[in-house]
Design a protein around this motif. Structure first.
Motif, short mmCIF file in Angstrom:
data_model
loop_
_atom_site.label_atom_id
_atom_site.label_comp_id
_atom_site.label_asym_id
_atom_site.label_seq_id
_atom_site.Cartn_x
_atom_site.Cartn_y
_atom_site.Cartn_z
N UNK A 48 1.30 -1.46 -0.09
CA UNK A 48 -0.46 -0.19 -0.04
C UNK A 48 0.58 1.32 0.45
N UNK A 49 0.47 1.85 -0.95
CA UNK A 49 1.76 3.28 -0.94
C UNK A 49 0.95 4.50 0.34
N UNK A 50 1.89 4.95 0.42
CA UNK A 50 1.74 6.11 1.24
C UNK A 50 2.41 7.16 1.13
N UNK A 51 1.89 8.68 1.90
CA UNK A 51 2.31 9.98 1.83
C UNK A 51 2.69 10.40 2.73
N UNK A 52 2.57 9.54 4.18
CA UNK A 52 3.35 9.76 5.22
C UNK A 52 3.90 8.28 5.94
N UNK A 53 4.95 8.16 6.98
CA UNK A 53 4.96 7.05 8.14
C UNK A 53 4.28 7.19 8.82
N UNK A 54 3.25 8.44 9.33
CA UNK A 54 1.70 8.26 10.20
C UNK A 54 1.02 7.00 9.68
N UNK A 55 0.54 6.47 7.83
CA UNK A 55 -0.24 6.03 7.72
C UNK A 55 0.17 4.47 8.17
N UNK A 56 1.57 4.79 7.98
CA UNK A 56 1.91 2.76 8.21
C UNK A 56 0.81 1.89 8.88
N UNK A 57 0.90 2.39 10.41
CA UNK A 57 0.11 1.46 10.56
C UNK A 57 -1.71 1.43 10.62
N UNK A 58 -2.00 2.13 10.06
CA UNK A 58 -3.46 1.92 9.49
C UNK A 58 -3.29 0.86 8.52
N UNK A 59 -2.89 0.75 7.53
CA UNK A 59 -2.63 -0.05 6.72
C UNK A 59 -1.73 -1.19 6.41
N UNK A 60 -0.70 -1.37 7.01
CA UNK A 60 0.54 -2.81 7.67
C UNK A 60 -1.02 -3.61 7.02
N UNK A 61 -1.91 -3.93 7.78
CA UNK A 61 -2.28 -5.33 8.10
C UNK A 61 -3.13 -5.52 6.26
N UNK A 62 -2.92 -4.67 5.63
CA UNK A 62 -3.74 -4.64 4.51
C UNK A 62 -2.40 -5.50 3.03
N UNK A 63 -1.34 -4.47 3.44
CA UNK A 63 -0.41 -4.68 2.95
C UNK A 63 1.37 -3.71 2.88
N UNK A 64 2.14 -4.07 2.17
CA UNK A 64 4.03 -3.93 2.61
C UNK A 64 3.32 -1.78 3.20
N UNK A 65 3.87 -1.38 3.73
CA UNK A 65 3.25 0.18 3.67
C UNK A 65 4.46 0.37 3.30
N UNK A 66 4.12 1.53 2.01
CA UNK A 66 4.90 1.51 1.04
C UNK A 66 5.84 3.43 0.77
N UNK A 67 6.34 3.98 1.11
CA UNK A 67 6.52 5.53 1.52
C UNK A 67 7.33 5.38 -0.58
N UNK A 68 6.62 5.72 -1.43
CA UNK A 68 7.75 5.81 -2.76
C UNK A 68 8.88 6.75 -2.86
N UNK A 69 9.81 5.87 -3.09
CA UNK A 69 11.10 7.20 -3.57
C UNK A 69 11.44 6.11 -5.07
N UNK A 70 11.36 6.99 -5.99
CA UNK A 70 11.16 6.17 -7.67
C UNK A 70 12.63 6.07 -7.95
#
Length: 322
Positions: A48-70
């Motif tokens: 799951x792509x996230x916009x900030x680290x604060x979102x990691x805990x909210x989405x980690x059950x759905x998939x690997x939280x990714x702070x995108x670095x292209x």
């Protein structure tokens, strides 16, 4: 706890695969996010792509939280792309920024390929440890390798064995011991650490018959630090200080050079060893292995060390908070 930042490391190595396996192992136990290019993850990896680290805990059950670095260019497992070098470095810098700002609680770094970084981006550091010291604004950082069975610290690190005697100074040894002692208290919750110190020469010099480094350099530093209240044993003969009974008498070993420290811990616990950088203003751990280019992209990389590195980072955060 704030989430741990996991950097991508060398994308043509096993780092992306290890990130996916770490999420599978720890998603219910430890909040973290991965900094990298999601296109580098193994096909089918839930993320799951996230916009900030604060979102990691909210989405980690759905998939690997990714702070995108292209990353630019193509990815070929097993073959580093020079176009990626600057972005590998930038991902590490981004992790340091986030932990320094309090958005992340610690950093766990996937392995980098130092030659690829030097060739592709002029990377001027021997490894992660020295680069993180620069980013952390400290003059000296210390590398520790740790497992449930042993903690070791090499005083000199990535230099030729022939250069060790010249590089081994009283100031370096003194700083290494002090930084290790402080970290055992703050990061490992050991109120009165016991440190064993190895000699440089066989049999710790055998009273000067096999070298005077122990007499002229190591012993005076230990005497000085004992006067400050540190509990120190040594200088000891390295060939008798790593067996099971000896290990019960100390909390960590200060070694004089790289292989003196790493051979025993990799022999005792090869898969579970964790690389820790002590003396930084933030917590950093890493698996105790390299990029494994020879098996990259095959799905067979062992994630044990990076999982242990993530778990230890969380334990160190808890110790510091206490």
């Amino acid at each position: 706890m704030k989430p741990v930042a996991l950097t991508c490391g060398e994308p043509s190595g096993v780092g992306p695969e290890l990130a996916a396996k770490t999420w599978a192992a720890l998603r219910d136990r430890l909040p973290f996010f991965w900094i990298g290019d999601p296109s580098h993850l193994p096909p089918g990896t839930r993320h799951v792509e996230i916009a900030s680290p604060a979102q990691a805990s909210e989405v980690i059950d759905r998939g690997l939280p990714v702070l995108v670095h292209p990353f630019p260019g193509t990815l070929s497992p097993g073959t580093p792309n020079p176009e990626h070098a600057a972005h590998v470095i930038a991902a590490i810098e981004e992790a340091v920024t986030l932990v320094s700002q309090g958005a992340a609680s610690a950093i766990c770094t996937a392995p980098i390929h130092k030659q690829a970084l030097q060739d592709g981006a002029g990377f001027a550091f021997p490894g992660h440890t020295e680069f993180l010291a620069r980013l952390g604004g400290v003059d000296r950082a210390v590398m520790m390798l740790a497992s449930d069975q042993l903690r070791v610290v090499p005083t000199t690190i990535h230099i030729a064995l022939s250069e060790v005697p010249g590089a081994l100074t009283a100031d370096l040894l003194r700083d290494t011991i002090r930084i290790t002692h402080a970290a055992l208290i703050a990061d490992f919750g050991i109120p009165a650490p016991r440190l064993a110190v190895a000699g440089l020469n066989p049999h710790a010099g055998e009273s000067g018959k096999m070298g005077r480094d122990e007499i002229d350099l190591i012993a005076p530093v230990l005497a000085e630090l004992r006067a400050e209240g540190l509990s120190l044993i040594g200088p000891m003969s390295a060939d008798t200080m790593f067996h099971a009974a000896a290990r019960t008498g100390y909390d960590a070993v200060i070694c004089m050079y790289h292989d003196q420290a790493l051979i025993p811990i990799k022999t005792l616990d090869f898969d579970r060893g964790v690389n820790i950088t002590l003396g930084l203003p933030f917590i950093r751990t890493s698996p105790d292995h390299g990029t494994a280019l020879d098996i990259a992209g095959q799905g067979i990389a062992n994630p044990t060390s990076i999982i242990e590195a993530m778990k230890l980072a969380a334990q160190m955060v808890a110790a510091r908070n206490r």
